[in-house]
Design a protein around this motif. Structure first.
Motif, short mmCIF file in Angstrom:
data_model
loop_
_atom_site.label_atom_id
_atom_site.label_comp_id
_atom_site.label_asym_id
_atom_site.label_seq_id
_atom_site.Cartn_x
_atom_site.Cartn_y
_atom_site.Cartn_z
N GLY A 96 0.89 -1.16 0.01
CA GLY A 96 0.02 -0.06 -0.08
C GLY A 96 0.90 1.43 0.04
N THR A 97 0.09 2.31 -0.31
CA THR A 97 0.97 3.67 -0.33
C THR A 97 0.09 4.71 0.13
OG1 THR A 97 2.40 5.18 -1.71
CG2 THR A 97 0.38 4.32 -2.78
N THR A 111 -2.70 0.50 -5.71
CA THR A 111 -1.85 -0.51 -5.24
C THR A 111 -2.39 -1.24 -4.42
OG1 THR A 111 -0.03 1.54 -5.17
CG2 THR A 111 0.00 -0.52 -3.45
N LYS A 112 -3.66 -0.97 -3.77
CA LYS A 112 -4.48 -1.87 -2.87
C LYS A 112 -5.40 -2.82 -3.89
CE LYS A 112 -3.45 -1.01 1.44
NZ LYS A 112 -3.12 -2.30 2.19
N GLY A 119 -5.83 -4.21 5.04
CA GLY A 119 -6.79 -2.61 4.76
C GLY A 119 -6.66 -2.05 6.00
N TYR A 165 -7.15 6.80 -0.08
CA TYR A 165 -6.83 5.50 0.87
C TYR A 165 -7.99 4.95 1.41
CZ TYR A 165 -3.78 2.89 4.00
OH TYR A 165 -3.14 1.81 4.68
N ALA A 219 -9.90 3.01 -1.30
CA ALA A 219 -9.21 1.92 -1.59
C ALA A 219 -9.32 0.70 -0.81
CB ALA A 219 -7.52 1.93 -1.62
N ASN A 220 -9.32 1.09 0.50
CA ASN A 220 -9.47 0.13 1.65
C ASN A 220 -11.04 -0.47 1.63
OD1 ASN A 220 -6.93 -0.47 2.90
ND2 ASN A 220 -7.15 1.69 3.19
#
Length: 404
Positions: free
Chosen positions: A249-250, A270-271, A298, A312, A315-316
């Motif tokens: 992750g980033t 990324t995720k 996550g 973020y 993504a999670n």
């Protein structure tokens, strides 16, 4: 702002015997497919609501087969209810609101993991941070083979002697200036590379003491060909792949008004793209046994939202959707699990810096102890049955584990 998805009113989740993948969607309601329409929108909306407290922001999941006039009535009702949750769903007129329920973690000593010394586990996220601690916990508990994927290039066996005496970032900066670096950006980048290499080197050394074998692959999980190549290499050498943990992750935190679309895509991809590539590669297992599990690491940012982390959080939240969607459970015969971590102590090497750690302390938010975090992960992997779990540090009135 109104965000509408058509996944059946329960965010794409359907009842599965044993409760393995959520139980919100009534029998007979439409089932989402992969790619999941709107995956991540709920986490995005929750973060947007935090950043814009004066705005009406709703993410509403509806059944597209419902009567148009009833769908319209539901949407208008949500926009006229300022104190209601940000994310809701409607199925056959029934309103669904996702909630977390505290659940105590099982105890009783070391859990019986679905792994042995001959097993092979592939972890993304490199040999650093929470992924590294999870790899060490798995290897220590079972002695299994560990395969790691990370973007950090493999470090040299021996560090530059001129830098070996510089034990922290401050000392490294001085040493790098002595070597001739001048601009702050160059100094910080070089210091970060040295510290990352040290962490990778230390993790690999620790794993060699407890794992049956260790191999590090320098690859980007957003590149499907690279992921397929790593999985093929693992299976060619071991003849099997028993488990996958996706921890890569980033974070590139910015308020929504300052978010750059390219940066947003990088954080999200990324995720989410990484998870899809891993699932695709693992599902194509030929004559080899299918992996026992695919775990997606996550964050509670996707469950509750977080200021400055709309990308973020999205993504999670998307990982949670994928893990609890039957379309994925059919493609991947093993267990699919999304673990939404609360903040870890800075010493764990995760996304929480010492500065953030102090901020959490001032807000009274407890941080996950590294040993407690890995113990909780192993317990969930051994005993859990749901597709999603929230793991938070224990505090009065709140258990360590929670399930949506």
């Amino acid at each position: 702002m109104l965000l509408v998805t058509g996944c059946g009113g329960a965010f794409g989740r359907v009842a599965v015997p044993g409760g393995a993948h959520g139980d919100l969607l009534p029998e007979g309601a439409p089932e989402a497919t992969d790619p999941i329409p709107g995956a991540g929108l709920y986490g995005f909306a929750r973060s947007a609501a935090i950043e814009y407290p004066g705005a009406e922001i709703r993410a509403v999941d509806i059944d597209p087969k419902d009567r148009p006039e009833r769908i319209a009535a539901h949407l208008i009702a949500e926009l006229c209810s300022p104190d209601e949750p940000v994310a809701v769903g409607y199925t056959n007129g029934t309103r669904n609101v996702p909630r977390t329920v505290p659940v105590p973690l099982p105890g009783g000593g070391r859990p019986p993991l679905p792994l042995s010394r001959d097993s092979v586990v592939l972890l993304t996220g490199g040999a650093r941070g929470i992924t590294a601690r999870s790899a060490l916990a798995l290897a220590d508990a079972t002695g299994c083979h560990i395969e790691l994927i990370g973007r950090t290039p493999p470090p040299d066996e021996v560090e530059d002697p001129a830098l070996a005496h510089a034990l922290d970032r401050v000392a490294l900066r001085a040493a790098l200036v002595h070597q001739g670096l001048r601009t702050p950006a160059d100094i910080e980048a070089a210091a970060s590379r040295v510290l990352a290499a040290r962490e990778v080197r230390a993790t690999l050394e620790a794993l060699r003491r407890v794992a049956a074998s260790v191999r590090y692959h320098a690859a980007d999980v957003t590149d499907p060909k690279a992921v397929y190549a790593v999985v093929a290499d693992v299976r060619a050498r071991h003849g099997r792949l028993d488990g996958i943990v996706h921890g890569a992750g980033t974070i590139e935190d910015r308020l929504l008004c300052d978010k750059d679309p390219v940066s947003f895509a990088r954080v999200f991809g990324t995720k989410v793209d990484g998870a899809r590539h891993l699932a695709d590669a693992a599902a194509d297992h030929g004559d080899a046994p299918a992996p026992e599990f695919l775990v997606l690491f996550g964050s509670v940012a996707g469950v509750f939202g977080n200021r400055g982390q709309a990308d973020y959080a999205a993504a999670n939240d998307a990982l949670d959707t994928l893990a609890t969607t039957p379309a994925w459970s059919r493609r991947f015969p093993g267990r699919v699990l999304a673990v939404d971590w609360g903040p870890w102590a800075a010493e764990a090497g995760g996304m929480v810096t010492p500065e953030l750690e102090r901020m959490y302390a001032n807000r009274g938010v407890p941080l996950i102890d590294p040993d407690g975090g890995t113990d909780a992960f192993l317990a969930e992997l051994a005993h859990g049955t749901t597709g999603q779990v929230v793991l938070l540090a224990e505090q009065p009135g709140n258990g360590f584990g929670g399930r949506p």
